[in-house]
Design a protein around this motif. Structure first.
Motif, PDB file in Angstrom:
ATOM      1  N   GLU A  95       0.994  -1.011   0.050  1.00  0.00           N
ATOM      2  CA  GLU A  95       0.383  -0.269  -0.054  1.00  0.00           C
ATOM      3  C   GLU A  95       1.025   1.104  -0.408  1.00  0.00           C
ATOM      4  OE1 GLU A  95      -2.882   0.331   3.246  1.00  0.00           O
ATOM      5  OE2 GLU A  95      -3.755  -2.260   2.878  1.00  0.00           O
ATOM      6  N   ALA A  96       2.192   1.086   0.456  1.00  0.00           N
ATOM      7  CA  ALA A  96       2.958   2.196   0.584  1.00  0.00           C
ATOM      8  C   ALA A  96       4.216   2.366  -0.545  1.00  0.00           C
ATOM      9  CB  ALA A  96       3.051   2.531   2.151  1.00  0.00           C
ATOM     10  N   ALA A  97       4.372   3.585  -0.746  1.00  0.00           N
ATOM     11  CA  ALA A  97       5.837   3.070  -1.876  1.00  0.00           C
ATOM     12  C   ALA A  97       6.880   4.746  -1.065  1.00  0.00           C
ATOM     13  CB  ALA A  97       5.100   3.740  -3.207  1.00  0.00           C
ATOM     14  N   THR A  98       7.477   4.096  -0.912  1.00  0.00           N
ATOM     15  CA  THR A  98       8.830   4.993  -0.255  1.00  0.00           C
ATOM     16  C   THR A  98      10.580   4.870  -1.502  1.00  0.00           C
ATOM     17  OG1 THR A  98      10.160   5.757   1.688  1.00  0.00           O
ATOM     18  CG2 THR A  98       9.206   2.985   1.095  1.00  0.00           C
ATOM     19  N   THR A  99      10.652   5.747  -1.370  1.00  0.00           N
ATOM     20  CA  THR A  99      12.209   5.873  -1.819  1.00  0.00           C
ATOM     21  C   THR A  99      13.439   5.446  -0.965  1.00  0.00           C
ATOM     22  OG1 THR A  99      12.878   8.502  -1.236  1.00  0.00           O
ATOM     23  CG2 THR A  99      11.512   7.590  -3.092  1.00  0.00           C
ATOM     24  N   PHE A 100      13.049   5.700   0.132  1.00  0.00           N
ATOM     25  CA  PHE A 100      13.496   5.507   1.539  1.00  0.00           C
ATOM     26  C   PHE A 100      14.591   5.738   1.210  1.00  0.00           C
ATOM     27  CE2 PHE A 100      16.186   1.650   4.210  1.00  0.00           C
ATOM     28  CZ  PHE A 100      14.517   2.165   5.482  1.00  0.00           C
ATOM     29  N   SER A 101      15.176   6.989   0.774  1.00  0.00           N
ATOM     30  CA  SER A 101      15.937   7.663   0.739  1.00  0.00           C
ATOM     31  C   SER A 101      17.195   7.202   0.238  1.00  0.00           C
ATOM     32  CB  SER A 101      16.829   7.782   2.602  1.00  0.00           C
ATOM     33  OG  SER A 101      16.175   8.563   3.183  1.00  0.00           O
ATOM     34  N   GLN A 131      19.979  -2.146   5.554  1.00  0.00           N
ATOM     35  CA  GLN A 131      18.629  -0.919   5.552  1.00  0.00           C
ATOM     36  C   GLN A 131      17.280  -1.744   5.693  1.00  0.00           C
ATOM     37  OE1 GLN A 131      20.960   2.187   3.398  1.00  0.00           O
ATOM     38  NE2 GLN A 131      21.769   2.957   5.761  1.00  0.00           N
ATOM     39  N   LEU A 132      17.529  -2.122   4.553  1.00  0.00           N
ATOM     40  CA  LEU A 132      16.044  -2.571   4.339  1.00  0.00           C
ATOM     41  C   LEU A 132      15.624  -3.751   4.958  1.00  0.00           C
ATOM     42  CD1 LEU A 132      16.764  -3.032   0.361  1.00  0.00           C
ATOM     43  CD2 LEU A 132      16.048  -1.109   1.868  1.00  0.00           C
ATOM     44  N   GLY A 133      14.500  -3.979   5.370  1.00  0.00           N
ATOM     45  CA  GLY A 133      13.664  -4.977   6.559  1.00  0.00           C
ATOM     46  C   GLY A 133      12.238  -6.152   5.673  1.00  0.00           C
ATOM     47  N   GLU A 134      11.353  -5.873   6.246  1.00  0.00           N
ATOM     48  CA  GLU A 134      10.193  -7.322   6.147  1.00  0.00           C
ATOM     49  C   GLU A 134       9.534  -5.923   5.506  1.00  0.00           C
ATOM     50  OE1 GLU A 134       7.053 -10.489   7.489  1.00  0.00           O
ATOM     51  OE2 GLU A 134       8.884  -9.388   8.807  1.00  0.00           O
ATOM     52  N   LEU A 135       9.231  -4.867   5.354  1.00  0.00           N
ATOM     53  CA  LEU A 135       8.203  -3.733   4.863  1.00  0.00           C
ATOM     54  C   LEU A 135       8.601  -3.355   3.759  1.00  0.00           C
ATOM     55  CD1 LEU A 135       6.118  -3.446   8.374  1.00  0.00           C
ATOM     56  CD2 LEU A 135       5.835  -5.108   6.017  1.00  0.00           C
ATOM     57  N   THR A 136      10.217  -2.775   4.082  1.00  0.00           N
ATOM     58  CA  THR A 136      10.696  -1.648   3.271  1.00  0.00           C
ATOM     59  C   THR A 136      10.784  -2.460   2.283  1.00  0.00           C
ATOM     60  OG1 THR A 136      12.491  -1.979   4.827  1.00  0.00           O
ATOM     61  CG2 THR A 136      11.083   0.259   5.315  1.00  0.00           C
ATOM     62  N   VAL A 137      11.635  -3.387   2.212  1.00  0.00           N
ATOM     63  CA  VAL A 137      11.236  -4.247   0.370  1.00  0.00           C
ATOM     64  C   VAL A 137      10.565  -3.974  -0.133  1.00  0.00           C
ATOM     65  CG1 VAL A 137      12.169  -6.467  -0.980  1.00  0.00           C
ATOM     66  CG2 VAL A 137      13.325  -5.264   1.441  1.00  0.00           C
ATOM     67  N   PRO A 138       9.472  -4.534  -0.130  1.00  0.00           N
ATOM     68  CA  PRO A 138       7.866  -3.863  -0.812  1.00  0.00           C
ATOM     69  C   PRO A 138       7.632  -3.165  -1.503  1.00  0.00           C
ATOM     70  CG  PRO A 138       7.688  -5.372   1.381  1.00  0.00           C
ATOM     71  CD  PRO A 138       8.756  -5.270   1.341  1.00  0.00           C
ATOM     72  N   ALA A 139       7.800  -1.883  -0.103  1.00  0.00           N
ATOM     73  CA  ALA A 139       7.237  -0.954  -0.032  1.00  0.00           C
ATOM     74  C   ALA A 139       9.087   0.643  -1.138  1.00  0.00           C
ATOM     75  CB  ALA A 139       8.127   0.493   0.994  1.00  0.00           C
ATOM     76  N   VAL A 140      10.340  -0.382  -1.277  1.00  0.00           N
ATOM     77  CA  VAL A 140      10.736   0.384  -2.629  1.00  0.00           C
ATOM     78  C   VAL A 140      10.495  -0.250  -3.283  1.00  0.00           C
ATOM     79  CG1 VAL A 140      13.135   0.235  -3.008  1.00  0.00           C
ATOM     80  CG2 VAL A 140      12.772   0.991  -0.153  1.00  0.00           C
ATOM     81  N   TRP A 141      10.178  -1.341  -3.931  1.00  0.00           N
ATOM     82  CA  TRP A 141       9.570  -1.947  -5.271  1.00  0.00           C
ATOM     83  C   TRP A 141       8.377  -1.427  -5.326  1.00  0.00           C
ATOM     84  CZ3 TRP A 141      10.247  -3.753 -10.196  1.00  0.00           C
ATOM     85  CH2 TRP A 141       8.857  -4.681 -10.484  1.00  0.00           C
TER      86      TRP A 141
END
Length: 314
Positions: free
Chosen positions: A25-31, A204-214
């Protein structure tokens, strides 16, 4: 027939992402975005906070080699190799020394005299992926040879994005390391993987941030998504001006200390308690960050790619 490498790769994959279906649901560049172009974004391959870490790891291997050398010297000078056990343990310690020398040299090569960054450009206008990287060689001979800087161009339609997870276990803890991996197929008609690379740092990436960056990349490439969603901004890839700046940036000094004291007071107090150990390590890390920047090479994209993506917006 499935090869062992393929079996290992399959075991690490927890998700394979579809370009047509939302993964989060979320999309992020994660800096990770360092530059934007009219129809392209450039992501850093060396996220802030990761530089210098391998040199710190190399210190551990030097320590192991020193202990092993001391044990061999004790077996030779004190025990005079009187027992078979002394000979066997000395051979074992010698193997530790050789392995430690190799791992130390490899870590040093990965950190020093490398490009300032190993960026990746996602170009939705031409449906291409460009990446600039150092072509490392992990063999004994390769460690002693120069590592060339290369530029690769891939078709977006041949890219497969995967969420990889590996488990690190020891006697005290078990941790999971997450990574966003792009696998490149040989052609539309072939499933053979000819290249692969990671986006972001697994530190730095985690379980939730990997799909959000993709999801951010997918929306940008497939749905004309925003260059910088959710009011995010490009990161500033700023070199430290001096050794002191590098040490201040990574240690709990000055402004860093004030930020930690306001937001993480309990951890800051704990850091002060262990300061005789923590501060020398952070100071050493600052030195390694400075060395990494000092020996780095400037990034130069080929003119052909510059023409395709245009001038940067910011």
């Amino acid at each position: 027939m499935v090869t062992k490498d393929k079996q290992n790769r399959e075991a690490d994959v927890v998700s394979r992402y579809s370009k047509k279906r939302s993964a989060s649901e979320a999309a992020t560049t994660f800096s990770l975005v360092k530059k934007t172009y009219p129809d392209a974004v450039e992501l850093t391959g060396t996220p802030p906070g990761t530089r210098g870490m391998l040199l710190l790891v190399a210190c551990f291997f030097v320590f192991i080699a020193a202990i092993s050398a001391n044990q061999i010297a004790e077996n030779v000078l004190v025990h005079e190799m009187r027992r078979v056990s002394h000979i066997i343990t000395s051979i074992g310690y010698l193997a530790f020394i050789v392995l430690s020398i190799y791992l130390t040299a490899f870590c040093v090569r990965l950190e020093l005299f490398k490009p300032e960054d190993e960026p990746i450009i996602f170009d939705r206008k031409n449906r291409k992926i460009y990446r600039l990287f150092m072509d490392s060689d992990s063999s004994w001979k390769g460690i002693l040879r120069p590592w060339p800087v290369r530029v690769a161009e891939h078709d977006w339609d041949l890219a497969e994005a995967e969420h990889h997870v590996s488990v690190n276990a020891n006697t005290a803890t078990i941790s999971r390391v997450h990574a966003l991996i792009f696998q490149m197929r040989k052609s539309r008609a072939s499933a053979e993987i000819v290249d692969g690379f990671a986006v972001g740092s697994s530190l730095q990436l985690g379980e939730l941030t990997v799909p959000a960056v993709w999801e951010y990349i997918r929306r940008f490439m497939e749905e004309n998504g925003d260059h910088l969603p959710n009011s995010e901004s490009v990161i500033e890839m700023k070199k430290p001006a001096s050794l002191l700046d590098s040490i201040l940036a990574v240690g709990l000094y000055g402004e860093n200390f004030r930020k930690w004291w306001r937001s993480e007071r309990a951890l800051t107090i704990l850091a002060l308690i262990f300061s005789p150990i923590l501060y020398p390590v952070l100071t050493l890390l600052g030195l390694f960050v400075w060395l990494g920047y000092k020996t780095s090479k400037p990034i130069v994209w080929p003119e052909e790619i510059k023409r395709k993506i245009g001038n940067p917006l910011q």
